[in-house]
Design a protein around this motif. Structure first.
Motif, PDB file in Angstrom:
ATOM      1  N   HIS A  15     -90.580 -16.243  49.252  1.00 19.83           N
ATOM      2  CA  HIS A  15     -89.344 -16.859  48.752  1.00 19.83           C
ATOM      3  C   HIS A  15     -89.597 -18.292  48.271  1.00 19.83           C
ATOM      4  O   HIS A  15     -88.976 -18.735  47.306  1.00 19.83           O
ATOM      5  CB  HIS A  15     -88.225 -16.806  49.800  1.00 19.83           C
ATOM      6  N   CYS A  16     -90.512 -19.016  48.897  1.00 19.75           N
ATOM      7  CA  CYS A  16     -90.849 -20.369  48.442  1.00 19.75           C
ATOM      8  C   CYS A  16     -91.570 -20.307  47.091  1.00 19.75           C
ATOM      9  O   CYS A  16     -91.318 -21.119  46.206  1.00 19.75           O
ATOM     10  CB  CYS A  16     -91.737 -21.074  49.465  1.00 19.75           C
ATOM     11  N   HIS A  17     -92.451 -19.333  46.935  1.00 17.01           N
ATOM     12  CA  HIS A  17     -93.173 -19.147  45.670  1.00 17.01           C
ATOM     13  C   HIS A  17     -92.188 -18.818  44.555  1.00 17.01           C
ATOM     14  O   HIS A  17     -92.266 -19.374  43.452  1.00 17.01           O
ATOM     15  CB  HIS A  17     -94.205 -18.026  45.815  1.00 17.01           C
ATOM     16  N   ASP A  18     -91.236 -17.928  44.831  1.00 18.55           N
ATOM     17  CA  ASP A  18     -90.240 -17.557  43.819  1.00 18.55           C
ATOM     18  C   ASP A  18     -89.410 -18.764  43.395  1.00 18.55           C
ATOM     19  O   ASP A  18     -89.162 -18.974  42.207  1.00 18.55           O
ATOM     20  CB  ASP A  18     -89.327 -16.454  44.346  1.00 18.55           C
ATOM     21  N   GLU A  19     -88.999 -19.575  44.362  1.00 21.44           N
ATOM     22  CA  GLU A  19     -88.202 -20.761  44.053  1.00 21.44           C
ATOM     23  C   GLU A  19     -89.017 -21.782  43.254  1.00 21.44           C
ATOM     24  O   GLU A  19     -88.540 -22.342  42.264  1.00 21.44           O
ATOM     25  CB  GLU A  19     -87.686 -21.397  45.342  1.00 21.44           C
ATOM     26  N   LYS A  20     -90.259 -22.010  43.651  1.00 22.09           N
ATOM     27  CA  LYS A  20     -91.104 -22.962  42.937  1.00 22.09           C
ATOM     28  C   LYS A  20     -91.379 -22.481  41.517  1.00 22.09           C
ATOM     29  O   LYS A  20     -91.333 -23.261  40.571  1.00 22.09           O
ATOM     30  CB  LYS A  20     -92.410 -23.204  43.676  1.00 22.09           C
ATOM     31  N   THR A  21     -91.661 -21.184  41.358  1.00 20.08           N
ATOM     32  CA  THR A  21     -91.913 -20.633  40.029  1.00 20.08           C
ATOM     33  C   THR A  21     -90.694 -20.805  39.137  1.00 20.08           C
ATOM     34  O   THR A  21     -90.808 -21.198  37.972  1.00 20.08           O
ATOM     35  CB  THR A  21     -92.301 -19.146  40.130  1.00 20.08           C
ATOM     36  N   PHE A  22     -89.506 -20.541  39.667  1.00 18.03           N
ATOM     37  CA  PHE A  22     -88.271 -20.733  38.901  1.00 18.03           C
ATOM     38  C   PHE A  22     -88.149 -22.187  38.449  1.00 18.03           C
ATOM     39  O   PHE A  22     -87.896 -22.467  37.273  1.00 18.03           O
ATOM     40  CB  PHE A  22     -87.056 -20.336  39.743  1.00 18.03           C
ATOM     41  N   ASN A  23     -88.356 -23.124  39.378  1.00 15.83           N
ATOM     42  CA  ASN A  23     -88.250 -24.551  39.044  1.00 15.83           C
ATOM     43  C   ASN A  23     -89.319 -24.976  38.042  1.00 15.83           C
ATOM     44  O   ASN A  23     -89.043 -25.781  37.143  1.00 15.83           O
ATOM     45  CB  ASN A  23     -88.330 -25.406  40.304  1.00 15.83           C
TER      46      ASN A  23
END
Length: 52
Positions: free
Chosen positions: A31-39
């Protein structure tokens, strides 16, 4: 025993002028990877002048 997998992520995006060695890699929870990728994608769009 549970098996966990963590995506490997770059602190600084590969397209920047930074050396892309191992020191630029980090492990993140999914979930942290998904959020960072989105940002990261939002920032790339801003830099390239693409509307969201």
């Amino acid at each position: 025993m549970a098996h966990y997998s963590y995506p490997v992520d770059r602190h600084v995006l590969k397209d920047s002028n930074m050396d892309d060695g191992n020191e630029n890699l980090q492990l993140l929870h999914r979930h942290c990877h998904d959020e960072k990728t989105f940002n990261d994608l939002v920032e790339i769009r801003k830099i390239n002048g693409v509307a969201e």
